[in-house]
Every structure is written in C-alpha cells, then in structure tokens.
Write an enzyme that holds these catalytic residues in place. Structure first.
Site, PDB file in Angstrom:
ATOM      1  N   CYS A 138       0.844  -1.202   0.000  1.00  0.00           N
ATOM      2  CA  CYS A 138       0.000   0.000   0.000  1.00  0.00           C
ATOM      3  C   CYS A 138       0.876   1.248   0.000  1.00  0.00           C
ATOM      4  O   CYS A 138       1.439   1.624   1.031  1.00  0.00           O
ATOM      5  CB  CYS A 138      -0.911  -0.031   1.227  1.00  0.00           C
ATOM      6  SG  CYS A 138      -1.794   1.497   1.508  1.00  0.00           S
ATOM      7  N   CYS A 141      -0.160   4.042   2.341  1.00  0.00           N
ATOM      8  CA  CYS A 141       0.169   3.802   3.754  1.00  0.00           C
ATOM      9  C   CYS A 141       1.672   3.983   4.007  1.00  0.00           C
ATOM     10  O   CYS A 141       2.060   4.499   5.045  1.00  0.00           O
ATOM     11  CB  CYS A 141      -0.205   2.377   4.175  1.00  0.00           C
ATOM     12  SG  CYS A 141      -1.772   1.797   3.534  1.00  0.00           S
ATOM     13  N   ASP A 142       2.519   3.550   3.076  1.00  0.00           N
ATOM     14  CA  ASP A 142       3.938   3.384   3.408  1.00  0.00           C
ATOM     15  C   ASP A 142       4.916   4.232   2.591  1.00  0.00           C
ATOM     16  O   ASP A 142       6.122   4.196   2.868  1.00  0.00           O
ATOM     17  CB  ASP A 142       4.331   1.897   3.234  1.00  0.00           C
ATOM     18  CG  ASP A 142       3.549   1.007   4.190  1.00  0.00           C
ATOM     19  OD1 ASP A 142       3.242   1.476   5.291  1.00  0.00           O
ATOM     20  OD2 ASP A 142       3.244  -0.141   3.828  1.00  0.00           O
TER      21      ASP A 142
END
Ligand code: NAP
Length: 316
Positions: A138, A141-142
């Site tokens: 993701c 997200c990261d």
C-alpha cells in the site's frame, strides 16, 4: 458474548458494496448491521484520489469517500461493529448466525456478503519475512518511509500504475517491474500515460522477480528478463507488490458455493446458492472491480434482500 438482537439484514464488509447496501436497507427501514472487517471502508481506504466516481468532478480521496458513505448509512440507522467474521451458519428459515473473531455472535434474517478482495503476493521466500521491512502492498500507507530512496513496484495493472505514480512524491526513483510486454499491459491507457509521463518512473517490461534480497530489510531484487534470459540485481530499499487480488471467501467455503477461483457464485441476480444470502462487489466480480460497480452491486443486493424479506413475511 452473545448478541440477542435479530437483524433483518447483516452485511459483511464495509467497502463501497457493503456501505451502499447498508444505505439502501437502512433507508428501507430494515434493521441493518454492518460487520466492517479489519479495514473499515475496504480497499478504497488504502488508495489515493478516486477520479472516476461520479459526482466528484475534482476527484475525492478514497478514505474521505468511504467515511462519507459510512456516515450516510449511519444517518439512516445502520449499526456497525468493527470486527472480522470467522464463520457463518444457519438458514433463512432458522435465521443466520454470524460469529466474529471477537467471539461475538449476531443473528440475521438475511445476509449480504460484501467482503471484497485482499492483495495477492508473489510467493517468494523472503516476501513475508520482510513484510513491513521494505515489502509493502500500500503506497498510500507506506510511501513516506521511502523519502529520497529507490523503490520498485511489481505489476502491470492500474494498481501498479497508481502506486508507482504516488510513490514519486517521496522516492527518488521508482522501477516499474512488469512481466508482460508493453503492448500487452493490463493497465488502462489513462493510467499508463500518467505513469509513463513521470520521469522518476523507470518501466521495465518482460521482467519477473526471482528473489528478494536482504536479511533484515529489503536491499534489492534479483530480476530475470523473460525475453533475453538475462538476470540482474536492482538495488532498492522498498518493493511494492501490486499484482492483483484474491477474494476474501475462505470462511465461506462450507457455507455457500464458490467458483474455482474462490469468488462467490451467483445463482440469480445477487442471490447466492443459499436462499436469503446475497452477494455484492469484488468478492463476486472478477471482471469490473470498480468502486462504482461495487456500489451499484451493493444497491442491487439490498433491493434483492428487501424483496426477499417482503415475500417471506407474506408467506409467514
Ligand atoms: P489486475 O488488473 O488484475 O493486474 C494485475 C497485474 O499483476 C497484471 O499486470 C498481472 O500480469 C500482474 N501479475 C499477476 N500475477 C503476477 C505475478 N505473480 N508476478 C508478476 N506480475 C503478476 O489488478 P489491479 O491492478 O489490482 O486492478 C484490479 C482492478 O481494479 C482493475 O479492474 C483495475 O482497473 C481497478 N483499478 C482501478 C483504478 C482506477 O481506476 N483508479 C486503480 C486501481 C485499480 P498479467 O497480465 O501477466 O497476469
């Protein structure tokens, strides 16, 4: 703990399909419970801007779209529990029982399965060991962990194009590692053009990943050119896997019929093999898999559940 309330409809999943179904059933004054799963809002909460959902000419961020849809369902009276379903039992005659990982049980007259899909993995030896230590699924997200670093995105679909494009906000260089030839790319033309116009993205075609290198974190990948048979190592600190998804149906295996790839089988409209159990969204749709088609599918399942309950009360 056992919940004794009887719900008219229990919806499993809270992506666009589940939440739209909840808007419809709750608005129809059916007592509705949504069991959200571990990712309330579903896959769209891990995406960036959604540009093709009607009604938002400037686009809308996935998490915002899902929060607003959830509020809309709550405004009509839908209840939510933030748990994960572990098993299902029962029939429409004796009601359905839904058991969650938190050991709670919920009882419903009908069910709508909208559990969506989860990311697919490459299946390479180091992949799970280095998850969260350079191996990611993701970018939203990261990506921020990879500021000014070199990363690779694996895959040739829209998700891979989107992840690569998003990563360029942080990373200095993004290899886009695709096993197909450029002419066979699965991604839409629009998403390809966006990615290939970005000079931080370096597309590599006809390439498979053979090995993920690194002991404590990702240090590189060994890649193999399917056309020339050459192998080489790319020095990277992050690898984003974007190679499609698998339906979240393991817990359904003994309950309703699935197809050979694990998608829920439809017998008629949104009806599954078990009367009173309906399905909506990507969990039953290997073809369209769009937020808007999942939402439409959710509305259809809700309408089917509603008429099923109306018929059931006429014959009771
Ligand atoms: P997808 O379309 O199924 O693409 C998967 C990609 O991964 C393909 O390039 C596939 O290659 C490759 N792949 C599969 N297994 C692999 C392996 N073991 N090693 C290397 N590569 C592998 O999946 P997706 O990109 O997640 O898209 C899913 C759906 O969501 C699509 O309908 C897409 O349009 C939609 N979506 C839309 C948007 C948007 O409109 N903004 C954004 C993201 C996703 P092969 O072709 O060789 O199998």
């Amino acid at each position: 703990m056992t919940q004794t309330d009887l719900y008219d409809v229990i919806i499993l999943g809270s992506g666009p399909a589940g939440l739209t179904a909840a808007i419809y059933t709750a608005r129809a004054k059916l007592k509705t419970l949504v069991i959200s799963g571990f990712t309330p809002g579903g896959q769209l909460t891990t995406t960036t801007k959604v540009e093709n959902f009607p009604g938002f000419p400037e686009g809308i961020y996935g998490p915002e779209l899902m929060n607003r849809t959830m509020d809309q369902a709550k405004n009509f009276g839908a209840s939510f529990v933030f748990e994960n379903v572990s098993s299902l039992s029962g029939t429409a005659k004796e009601n359905f029982t839904v058991t969650t990982d938190s050991n709670n049980t919920y009882t419903g007259r009908t069910l709508i399965i909208a559990t969506g899909v989860s990311p697919r993995w490459l299946g390479l030896p180091n992949e799970q060991k280095l998850r969260g230590r350079g191996v990611c699924v993701c970018a939203t997200c990261d990506a921020a962990f990879f500021k000014d670093q070199t990363v690779a995105v694996i895959g040739g679909g829209d998700t891979a194009m989107e992840e690569a494009t998003f990563l360029t906000k942080f990373a200095s260089k993004v290899y886009l590692v695709v096993r197909e030839d450029k002419s066979e790319l699965r991604a839409s033309k629009y998403m390809q053009d966006l990615a290939f116009a970005n000079d931080k993205i370096i597309p590599m075609f006809n390439i498979e990943v053979q090995e993920i290198l690194g002991e404590k974190s990702v240090e590189g990948i060994k890649i193999h050119n399917l056309k020339t048979d050459d192998t080489e190592t790319l020095d990277i600190s992050g690898m984003f896997v974007a190679i499609g998804s698998m339906p979240n149906t393991t817990f359904l295996m003994d309950f309703i019929e699935l197809d050979e790839r694990g998608h829920v089988k439809i017998t008629n409209n949104t009806q599954t093999s078990k009367p009173g159990v309906f399905v909506a969204g990507d969990v039953s749709d290997p073809r369209y898999r769009q937020a808007i088609t999942a939402a439409g599918f959710g509305a259809m399942a809700a309408i089917d559940a509603e008429s099923y309950l109306a018929n059931a009360s006429q014959t009771e």
